[in-house]
Design a protein around this motif. Sequence first.
Motif, PDB file in Angstrom:
ATOM      1  N   ARG A 159      -1.124   0.955   0.863  1.00  0.00           N
ATOM      2  CA  ARG A 159      -1.873   0.982  -0.391  1.00  0.00           C
ATOM      3  C   ARG A 159      -2.109  -0.458  -0.834  1.00  0.00           C
ATOM      4  O   ARG A 159      -1.189  -1.142  -1.292  1.00  0.00           O
ATOM      5  CB  ARG A 159      -1.118   1.792  -1.438  1.00  0.00           C
ATOM      6  N   THR A 184       0.593   5.004   5.413  1.00  0.00           N
ATOM      7  CA  THR A 184      -0.506   4.573   4.544  1.00  0.00           C
ATOM      8  C   THR A 184      -0.129   3.281   3.838  1.00  0.00           C
ATOM      9  O   THR A 184       0.924   3.196   3.182  1.00  0.00           O
ATOM     10  CB  THR A 184      -0.837   5.653   3.500  1.00  0.00           C
ATOM     11  N   GLY A 221      -4.381  -1.576  -3.125  1.00  0.00           N
ATOM     12  CA  GLY A 221      -4.860  -1.822  -4.470  1.00  0.00           C
ATOM     13  C   GLY A 221      -6.361  -2.060  -4.497  1.00  0.00           C
ATOM     14  O   GLY A 221      -7.049  -1.981  -3.471  1.00  0.00           O
ATOM     15  N   PRO A 222      -6.910  -2.391  -5.641  1.00  0.00           N
ATOM     16  CA  PRO A 222      -8.373  -2.503  -5.778  1.00  0.00           C
ATOM     17  C   PRO A 222      -8.982  -3.737  -5.115  1.00  0.00           C
ATOM     18  O   PRO A 222     -10.170  -3.754  -4.813  1.00  0.00           O
ATOM     19  CB  PRO A 222      -8.576  -2.534  -7.300  1.00  0.00           C
ATOM     20  N   SER A 223      -8.182  -4.786  -4.909  1.00  0.00           N
ATOM     21  CA  SER A 223      -8.711  -6.040  -4.331  1.00  0.00           C
ATOM     22  C   SER A 223      -7.824  -6.480  -3.170  1.00  0.00           C
ATOM     23  O   SER A 223      -6.921  -7.316  -3.341  1.00  0.00           O
ATOM     24  CB  SER A 223      -8.763  -7.139  -5.401  1.00  0.00           C
ATOM     25  N   PRO A 224      -8.065  -5.947  -1.979  1.00  0.00           N
ATOM     26  CA  PRO A 224      -7.209  -6.285  -0.825  1.00  0.00           C
ATOM     27  C   PRO A 224      -7.234  -7.774  -0.503  1.00  0.00           C
ATOM     28  O   PRO A 224      -8.270  -8.434  -0.648  1.00  0.00           O
ATOM     29  CB  PRO A 224      -7.826  -5.464   0.315  1.00  0.00           C
ATOM     30  N   ARG A 264      -9.400  -1.668   3.122  1.00  0.00           N
ATOM     31  CA  ARG A 264     -10.199  -0.982   2.121  1.00  0.00           C
ATOM     32  C   ARG A 264      -9.457  -1.019   0.790  1.00  0.00           C
ATOM     33  O   ARG A 264      -8.227  -1.087   0.767  1.00  0.00           O
ATOM     34  CB  ARG A 264     -10.413   0.474   2.533  1.00  0.00           C
ATOM     35  N   PRO A 265     -10.191  -0.951  -0.317  1.00  0.00           N
ATOM     36  CA  PRO A 265      -9.492  -0.793  -1.599  1.00  0.00           C
ATOM     37  C   PRO A 265      -8.639   0.480  -1.568  1.00  0.00           C
ATOM     38  O   PRO A 265      -9.055   1.505  -1.023  1.00  0.00           O
ATOM     39  CB  PRO A 265     -10.648  -0.668  -2.606  1.00  0.00           C
ATOM     40  N   GLU A 266      -7.469   0.368  -2.118  1.00  0.00           N
ATOM     41  CA  GLU A 266      -6.507   1.477  -2.190  1.00  0.00           C
ATOM     42  C   GLU A 266      -5.941   1.824  -0.823  1.00  0.00           C
ATOM     43  O   GLU A 266      -5.294   1.010  -0.200  1.00  0.00           O
ATOM     44  CB  GLU A 266      -7.127   2.702  -2.887  1.00  0.00           C
ATOM     45  N   ASP A 267      -6.200   3.021  -0.267  1.00  0.00           N
ATOM     46  CA  ASP A 267      -5.468   3.529   0.890  1.00  0.00           C
ATOM     47  C   ASP A 267      -6.044   3.075   2.232  1.00  0.00           C
ATOM     48  O   ASP A 267      -7.270   3.084   2.429  1.00  0.00           O
ATOM     49  CB  ASP A 267      -5.434   5.057   0.868  1.00  0.00           C
ATOM     50  N   ASN A 268      -5.143   2.692   3.143  1.00  0.00           N
ATOM     51  CA  ASN A 268      -5.512   2.265   4.487  1.00  0.00           C
ATOM     52  C   ASN A 268      -4.590   2.933   5.505  1.00  0.00           C
ATOM     53  O   ASN A 268      -3.361   2.947   5.325  1.00  0.00           O
ATOM     54  CB  ASN A 268      -5.388   0.745   4.637  1.00  0.00           C
ATOM     55  N   TYR A 313       2.525  -6.743   0.223  1.00  0.00           N
ATOM     56  CA  TYR A 313       2.425  -5.328  -0.131  1.00  0.00           C
ATOM     57  C   TYR A 313       3.789  -4.654  -0.014  1.00  0.00           C
ATOM     58  O   TYR A 313       4.706  -5.156   0.648  1.00  0.00           O
ATOM     59  CB  TYR A 313       1.400  -4.639   0.777  1.00  0.00           C
TER      60      TYR A 313
END
Length: 613
Positions: A540, A538, A542-545, A587-591, A369
């Motif tokens: 990020r 944060t 993406g849609p498929s961590p 989680r998808p997107e923001d963590n 990431y």
Amino acid sequence: MGSLRFLRYNWSYVTPLELKHRSVGLGTGSTATGHAHFTLNGRKFRIFGGSIHYFRVPREYWRDRLLKLKACGFNTVSTYIPWNLHEQKRGKFDFSGNLDLEAFVRMAEVIGLWVILRPGPYICGEIDLGGLPSWLLQDSKSRMRTTDKGFVEAVDRYFDHLVPRMAPLQYHQGGPVIAFQVENEYGAYDKDKHYMPYILEALLKRGIVELLLTSDLLGHATKGYVKGALATVNIRKPSRKVSKELSQLQGNKPILVMELWIGWYDYWGAEKHFVRNTRDVEHTVAEFIKYNISFNAYMFHGGTNFGFMNGAIFKSDVYRSIVTSYDYDAVLTEAGDYTEKYFILRKILGSISGIPLPPLPDPTPKSVYADVSLSHYLPLWEVLQYLHEPIKLSIPVSMENLPINNGSGQSFGFILYETPICSGGRLHAHAADVAQVFVNDTIIGFLNENSRNVDIPTFTGCQLLRILVENQGRLVFTSRIQHEQKGLTDSVSLNKVTLKGYTIYSLDMKMDFFDRLRSATWRPITGSYEGPAFYRGTLRAGPSPKDTFVSLPDWNYGFVFINGRNLGRYWSIGPQRTLYLPGVWLRPEDNEIIVFEKMMNGLFIQFTDEPKL
């Protein structure tokens, strides 16, 4: 009792589908040549086991790791059961989520694996206090791992809750569990000759009917042995001493190496990550198979000391905290990836299996990431209002004796002591394991086991003395296990005058603490901050961590939290340089990513698809 003993020594091999229709469990036998072996329903059976600790692996990955065990040619999985995680608060038991022992065993059954359970109560396993709950330390006179009344009463209450969960999983009840271990490596402790018989009987009278085992270091099996159990040993390589010691102890019984040490654990400050030569492992396993020796690979998959679960050891008489990674140089890596050892063992075990091995599960994908800049922070002193109400006492007490959690004290993490002082001078205190000393928010010095004095500069008026103490992990393999209290463990004096009147904060940093912390007003970072603080950013995904590894190259010492989950300790002294972050915890997107740094912050954190151990 005699019939139970007989049944315990009569197994035979069946598939899991046949379990519902069979009633005879694991036992021993001998061939026409007189060589002892295990039997399962009358047929010769060898235990090819591998250790996977369910509590060190994200639940979402249990199936993947067990499938890889099966595909490597192993027929059995073994696991410790950590009392200290299942009963952190006295009388309150947790078998949910990552601690769902029954779900782990049933999953192994579906995959087609037998199971050996190692319930302790002491397990070692490089986990805090060897798996014993910290509230046992409240009674300084209690003698753990003996038949001392207070200790065995606690064990009995635990077994009253644990064994009814294990009993239905037994082979004789249609389950996959074929053996149970009685305590662990007691021969090296050997404080009470009545203790091992007591633990064995505690299992029997609660309905355990399968094969019982003891497990000891080579040279200690005699002291750890108890009548009614099969003695096994823990070793790194073949030795003639194994058969000699076991045969002298129990005659012609099958040989089981309960722990074949595939690798070893690391501690903070070690020169490098421990690695065991793959060819040595290959030779050892080949020798075991040649001489009909059953074995359990410790570890097949080590996993991670997430949170504060790690223990500690004495190395050359120096306290050493065990690192976050429990990679162990095992057959699978910390993240469940294949190794050279895996493919060599698969080839050896596949050559004698008689049937094709299952196909290899796909590797778990990794991701790198983008760097995360931690743009906001909160000094520890501004966070205190988000903790539970502090405790006010005349004198300091240890972490375990803090009157919280329904009288169970605090198990893990940090503890902060505050008291007013009106002069400088020589401060004397005993802090375990390490403490930072502050006047107000200015750091003055450090305390630890070997350094008990700090000189406080002169100042005017009265100021606030603050002592922040961290439990870096209780010792796991020691005769002084009774004395592992953490925090301030004695009175504190300034210029030989005892200080009184304390406000004490518990900082165990559980999930609910981070829920409350989200409502705080965070400060923007404008540079470096010296002292303990929380830093937020944060990630990020993406849609498929996917799985990744966290790197903090310019940070000093602390812990990383992802969405409130504690990934464990980082420390610039190494050898470990990355923290494993399971993709299933993203989680998808923001963590939300929060770093608790004790000393001085860096500016960002990085991610890599390969561990640096």
